[in-house]
Design a protein around this motif. Structure first.
Motif, PDB file in Angstrom:
ATOM      1  N   ASP A 168       3.732   1.383   2.757  1.00  0.00           N
ATOM      2  CA  ASP A 168       4.988   1.286   2.013  1.00  0.00           C
ATOM      3  C   ASP A 168       6.071   0.545   2.820  1.00  0.00           C
ATOM      4  O   ASP A 168       7.164   1.061   3.036  1.00  0.00           O
ATOM      5  N   SER A 220       0.838  -1.196   0.000  1.00  0.00           N
ATOM      6  CA  SER A 220       0.000   0.000   0.000  1.00  0.00           C
ATOM      7  C   SER A 220       0.875   1.249   0.000  1.00  0.00           C
ATOM      8  O   SER A 220       1.921   1.306   0.659  1.00  0.00           O
ATOM      9  N   LYS A 221       0.462   2.259  -0.751  1.00  0.00           N
ATOM     10  CA  LYS A 221       1.256   3.488  -0.863  1.00  0.00           C
ATOM     11  C   LYS A 221       1.374   4.204   0.481  1.00  0.00           C
ATOM     12  O   LYS A 221       2.346   4.901   0.751  1.00  0.00           O
ATOM     13  N   TYR A 222       0.373   4.027   1.344  1.00  0.00           N
ATOM     14  CA  TYR A 222       0.391   4.708   2.640  1.00  0.00           C
ATOM     15  C   TYR A 222       1.395   4.065   3.592  1.00  0.00           C
ATOM     16  O   TYR A 222       2.180   4.750   4.238  1.00  0.00           O
TER      17      TYR A 222
END
Length: 336
Positions: free
Chosen positions: A286, A282-284
Motif C-alpha cells: 500500500d 498491493s494491499k499489503y
C-alpha cells in the motif's frame, strides 16, 4: 466440406486452397485484404483454415509485403515493473492491427545495449522502441522509425521522445512530504535519465521550501540498490523522517532497511515511491507513489510509430505525460 488434415506436416496455403476449392492466390488475398473477396469465397477459405488449423507463415508474409509487423522494444532491466505498463500500453494499440512486440533486455554490461539493438534490427523489425540508455553508436539514425520511451541521456537522431513529466512528479512528491510537515527528508536516486529528472524536480521544490535535501545516489534502481542506499542514508542521517525513492522497487529495499533497524512505516519514517507499480498497489504494501502513467506512454509510443509508418518525413516529436500522486498508507504527518 470434408478432408483429412495432414498428420505428418503443418498444413500449407495449398492445403487450404484445395479444401476451399479456390486458388492459393485467393487464400493469400483473404489473409491480407479480406474485404476484397466475396462473402461466399471468404467464408469458404476461413472454414478451411479453421478445419485444418492453418497458421499463416510470418516469413512468407514478410517476403510478400517487405514488412515483418514486428516492433523491437529494448529495455534495460526486465525486473522493473515500469516496463510492464509500457508494454501493455503499446500492445493495446498494436495487437489489434496485427503487430507483435519483440523484447530485448540490455542489462548493464560491455556493449549490451548495442548488441541488443543490433539483434532486434537483424530480425528486420519495422520499428525500434528504446527504453534503455542508448550507446554512443546508437545516437545516429537506426534506419527504421524509432521512439525513445522515458528520459534518457541521449536520443537518436530523428527519433521521437515520449516520456513522463518526471520533473513535475518529483515536485509532487516533495510537495506531499512538505505538506505533512517533514523537514528531514532523504532521497534514494539512481544514475539513469529518469532518476535525474525525478531528483531535479524533487530537489528544486525542497530547496524552495528552505529544507536540506539528503541524497543517497546509487548506480542502479533495483531493490538491492534501494536497500543499500537507505542503509547509507540512515547511518549518516539517523534523524531522517521521510524518504522519497526513485521508484517503487527502491522503496521496497528501503522498507527492508527500516525493518532491520526496528523502524516502522509511517509512524517513524514516511516512504513514497514512484511509478505506481503493482508493488505500490498491493494491499499489503500500500505504497504512496507517483503514478507516471506509463501505460499512456506506451499508447503514445505505439501511435507515434503508426504515424511514422504513414509519414516517415514528419519532424521528431517531444511528448510529456503528466503524472498523478496516489496517496496511500506509507506516508503520514511528521512526528512532533
Amino acid at each position: 466440406m470434408s478432408a483429412t488434415r495432414p498428420k505428418t506436416r503443418r498444413p500449407t496455403i495449398y492445403d487450404v486452397a484445395k479444401l476451399a476449392g479456390v486458388s492459393p492466390s485467393l487464400v493469400s488475398l483473404v489473409l491480407q485484404s479480406p474485404a476484397r473477396v466475396s462473402d461466399k469465397r471468404r467464408e469458404a477459405v476461413q472454414a478451411a483454415i479453421s478445419e485444418l488449423g492453418y497458421r499463416p507463415s510470418r516469413a512468407a508474409t514478410t517476403l510478400a509485403s517487405n514488412r515483418t509487423k514486428s516492433i523491437g522494444l529494448l529495455i534495460d532491466d526486465y525486473r522493473n515493473p515500469w516496463f510492464v505498463d509500457l508494454l501493455r500500453g503499446m500492445e493495446a494499440v498494436l495487437s489489434d492491427l496485427g503487430y507483435h512486440v519483440m523484447l530485448a533486455d540490455s542489462r548493464p554490461g560491455a556493449n549490451r545495449v548495442k548488441d541488443a539493438a543490433d539483434g532486434l534490427l537483424a530480425l528486420h523489425v519495422d520499428a525500434l522502441v528504446i527504453a534503455a540508455e542508448p550507446s554512443e553508436s546508437m545516437l545516429a539514425e537506426s534506419g527504421v522509425p524509432t521512439v525513445v520511451a522515458g528520459w534518457r541521456k541521449g536520443v537518436p537522431a530523428g527519433a521521437d521522445l515520449i516520456t513522463n513529466d518526471d520533473d513535475g512528479g518529483g515536485g509532487m512528491a516533495a510537495e506531499h512530504l512538505l505538506g505533512l510537515g517533514h523537514t528531514r527528508i532523504g532521497h534514494l536516486s539512481g544514475s539513469d535519465g529518469a532518476s535525474a529528472h525525478r531528483r531535479e524536480g524533487f530537489r528544486r521544490r525542497i530547496e524552495e521550501a528552505g529544507v536540506e535535501l539528503l541524497i543517497a545516489e546509487s548506480k542502479g534502481t533495483s531493490e538491492e540498490d534501494g536497500y543499500a542506499s537507505a542503509c547509507w542514508l540512515l547511518e549518516k542521517h539517523p534523524d531522517t523522517t521521510a524518504i522519497f525513492a526513485a521508484n517503487d522497487t527502491m522503496a521496497l529495499g528501503a522498507f527492508a532497511a527500516l525493518k532491520a533497524r526496528g523502524l516502522k512505516v509511517p509512524s517513524d519514517i514516511s516512504v513514497i515511491g514512484y511509478d505506481n507499480s503493482p508493488l505500490a498497489k498491493s494491499k499489503y504494501l500500500d505504497i504512496t507513489s507517483v503514478d507516471n502513467r506509463s501505460d499512456l506512454v506506451g499508447i503514445d509510443v505505439a501511435n507515434s510509430l503508426l504515424a511514422r509508418f504513414e509519414n516517415p518525413a514528419i519532424e521528431p516529436q517531444r511528448t510529456l505525460i503528466e503524472p498523478v500522486l496516489v496517496v496511500r498508507s506509507t506516508t503520514a504527518r511528521a512526528a512532533c
